[in-house]
Design a protein around this motif. Structure first.
Motif, short mmCIF file in Angstrom:
data_model
loop_
_atom_site.label_atom_id
_atom_site.label_comp_id
_atom_site.label_asym_id
_atom_site.label_seq_id
_atom_site.Cartn_x
_atom_site.Cartn_y
_atom_site.Cartn_z
N UNK A 149 47.16 48.53 39.03
CA UNK A 149 47.10 49.78 39.80
C UNK A 149 46.13 50.76 39.18
N UNK A 150 46.12 50.84 37.87
CA UNK A 150 45.18 51.72 37.17
C UNK A 150 43.74 51.28 37.42
N UNK A 151 43.51 49.98 37.33
CA UNK A 151 42.15 49.46 37.59
C UNK A 151 41.71 49.75 39.01
N UNK A 152 42.61 49.56 39.96
CA UNK A 152 42.26 49.85 41.36
C UNK A 152 41.97 51.34 41.55
N UNK A 153 42.78 52.18 40.94
CA UNK A 153 42.62 53.63 41.05
C UNK A 153 41.25 54.07 40.53
N UNK A 154 40.84 53.50 39.43
CA UNK A 154 39.58 53.91 38.79
C UNK A 154 38.40 53.01 39.19
N UNK A 155 38.65 52.07 40.09
CA UNK A 155 37.61 51.16 40.59
C UNK A 155 36.91 50.41 39.45
N UNK A 156 37.74 49.82 38.59
CA UNK A 156 37.24 48.98 37.51
C UNK A 156 37.90 47.62 37.60
N UNK A 157 37.34 46.65 36.92
CA UNK A 157 37.83 45.27 37.00
C UNK A 157 39.01 45.04 36.06
N UNK A 158 39.94 44.19 36.50
CA UNK A 158 40.99 43.67 35.62
C UNK A 158 40.70 42.22 35.32
N UNK A 159 40.64 41.88 34.05
CA UNK A 159 40.45 40.50 33.59
C UNK A 159 41.68 40.09 32.79
N UNK A 160 42.20 38.91 33.06
CA UNK A 160 43.32 38.36 32.30
C UNK A 160 42.79 37.42 31.22
N UNK A 161 43.09 37.72 29.97
CA UNK A 161 42.87 36.76 28.90
C UNK A 161 44.16 35.96 28.77
N UNK A 162 44.14 34.77 29.36
CA UNK A 162 45.33 33.91 29.41
C UNK A 162 45.18 32.72 28.47
N UNK A 176 46.83 34.17 35.98
CA UNK A 176 45.53 33.58 36.26
C UNK A 176 44.92 34.03 37.57
N UNK A 177 45.74 34.61 38.46
CA UNK A 177 45.23 35.03 39.75
C UNK A 177 45.43 36.50 40.06
N UNK A 178 45.77 37.29 39.06
CA UNK A 178 46.07 38.70 39.29
C UNK A 178 44.82 39.59 39.17
N UNK A 179 43.88 39.21 38.34
CA UNK A 179 42.67 40.01 38.14
C UNK A 179 41.49 39.41 38.88
N UNK A 180 40.32 39.99 38.62
CA UNK A 180 39.10 39.42 39.21
C UNK A 180 38.86 38.01 38.67
N UNK A 181 39.14 37.86 37.39
CA UNK A 181 38.96 36.59 36.70
C UNK A 181 40.04 36.45 35.64
N UNK A 182 40.34 35.22 35.28
CA UNK A 182 41.20 34.96 34.13
C UNK A 182 40.52 33.91 33.26
N UNK A 183 40.66 34.07 31.97
CA UNK A 183 40.05 33.12 31.03
C UNK A 183 41.13 32.36 30.27
N UNK A 184 40.82 31.12 29.95
CA UNK A 184 41.78 30.24 29.27
C UNK A 184 41.10 29.53 28.10
N UNK A 185 41.87 29.27 27.08
CA UNK A 185 41.45 28.41 25.98
C UNK A 185 42.28 27.14 26.01
N UNK A 186 41.62 26.02 25.81
CA UNK A 186 42.32 24.74 25.66
C UNK A 186 42.10 24.18 24.25
N UNK A 187 41.97 25.11 23.31
CA UNK A 187 41.91 24.73 21.89
C UNK A 187 43.11 23.83 21.58
N UNK A 188 42.95 22.85 20.69
CA UNK A 188 44.01 21.85 20.49
C UNK A 188 45.41 22.41 20.25
N UNK A 189 45.52 23.56 19.61
CA UNK A 189 46.85 24.10 19.31
C UNK A 189 47.51 24.84 20.46
N UNK A 190 46.80 25.01 21.58
CA UNK A 190 47.38 25.71 22.72
C UNK A 190 48.44 24.84 23.41
#
Length: 368
Positions: A149-162, A176-190
């Motif tokens: 809501x804050x991002x929408x109010x200020x017209x800025x992007x929301x990115x999820x670091x997932x 993963x689908x709430x922001x403009x983009x979401x990023x993921x790591x598949x590092x072995x320990x994840x």
């Protein structure tokens, strides 16, 4: 009775031994098709991961840090822009911002959930702010709705670091689908880990997808015709094949993590140990099970003496790292983040832990 079993924070070999035959079969399939860089195994995983995250699109790349860089490039974040991020996160969240020449603006975390402080994030917004990156830290979703809501109010992007939250849910929906983009790591320990380096992104915006596909492949759509400065950020075929297989196991593995977490939450009665707060509208996947205590080093030494080996995430917060000295932050700027960095540790957490091992950890914690 003294515990004679060594209980590590993470044991990747145990999981490998449960899926060894399938993994070796996948390896043979990838090798026999010589599908080493990108290709059909990556594409199949991308389609499956988009479905898993309930998004239109997913993109595979070579690691989670790359994913953050691609997200900033896709959103056209540039030098002179500011991006707000929590100080309580792994440093890679800030790298993506720095790689495009923008300025990371750090904010404190909530003292109970340890996720980004939504009110602090709004206060940090300036005319230069172009995005906020919320981090689903330790597998626990941040409070998405008010931040969106804050991002929408200020017209800025929301990115999820997932990077730590594959399969976590907010209001019943996968992250993963709430922001403009979401990023993921598949590092072995994840919780969904590759057998090497790998990462990815999700989005519902086709234009972002097409742009990132071009950027990860040397800036070209047609071979040898380079439309912009690009990068070699492709996912390799072996990781695509292994991740596609492991994705089919992930729900079961995540559920086992939740069972272990529930055992910890119900069993740990020691008032010297504080647990992370999980709001009722969220479902963590417990990539890490983090606790705090006043004498962290003494607690860790005590557990080691019981053959229990916890992890440490993260002893120096982002704003106090030498790499970001030039930003001028100082100790005391973000007290909740700093307290966590000095007092937290991560109890053993991986799906192959037995109930016996979990109970050994609980008993040791309660006797501390």
């Amino acid at each position: 009775m003294e515990n004679s079993i060594n209980i590590p924070c993470l044991d990747l070999k145990k999981q490998y031994l449960t899926i060894k035959d399938e993994v070796l079969k996948i390896t043979e399939e990838v090798f026999s098709q010589t599908a080493f860089s990108g290709g059909p195994f990556v594409e199949k995983f991308e389609n499956s991961f988009a479905t898993f995250c309930d998004t239109k699109y997913a993109l595979g790349c070579n690691n989670g840090t790359t994913a953050l860089h691609l997200a900033m490039l896709a959103l056209d974040i540039k030098p002179g822009d500011e991006v707000i991020i929590p100080a309580n996160t792994f440093i890679a969240t800030a790298w993506g911002v720095s790689y495009v020449g923008a300025t990371p603006v750090f904010v404190d975390c909530d003292p109970n959930t340890w996720e980004i402080d939504v009110k602090a994030a709004e206060k940090a917004i300036t005319p230069k702010t172009k995005a906020i990156i919320g981090v689903h830290l330790y597998g626990q979703p941040f409070d998405i709705a008010p931040l969106k809501a804050i991002c929408d109010k200020h017209k800025i992007f929301l990115v999820e670091d997932a990077a730590q939250a594959q399969g976590a849910k907010y209001n019943g929906k996968p992250v993963g689908g709430f922001g403009e983009l979401a990023t993921f790591s598949f590092y072995p320990g994840k919780n969904l880990g590759a057998f090497g380096e790998a990462g990815g992104l999700t989005t519902n915006n086709e234009a972002y997808l097409k742009h990132m596909q071009r950027l990860r492949n040397h800036g070209m759509t047609v071979r040898y015709y380079h439309e912009e400065i690009g990068y070699n950020y492709r996912m390799d075929g072996l990781q695509g094949g292994i991740l596609e297989f492991k994705l089919g196991k992930l729900e079961g593995w995540n559920n086992r993590r939740r069972e272990i977490a529930k055992m910890y939450q119900n069993g740990i009665k020691n008032e010297k140990i504080k647990l992370q707060t999980q709001p009722e509208n969220t479902e963590s996947i417990y990539h890490l099970f983090v606790v705090t205590t006043e004498d962290r080093d003494g607690f860790m030494s005590y557990l080691n003496s019981k053959n229990i080996f916890p992890g440490l995430h993260y002893p120096v917060p982002c704003h106090l790292q030498d790499a970001y000295k030039y930003l001028g932050y100082k100790k005391g700027d973000f007290p909740h983040t700093e307290y966590l960095s000095e007092h937290c540790l991560s109890l053993p957490m991986f799906p192959e832990l037995t109930d016996e091992e979990v109970n050994i950890v609980i008993d040791a914690v309660n006797l501390y």
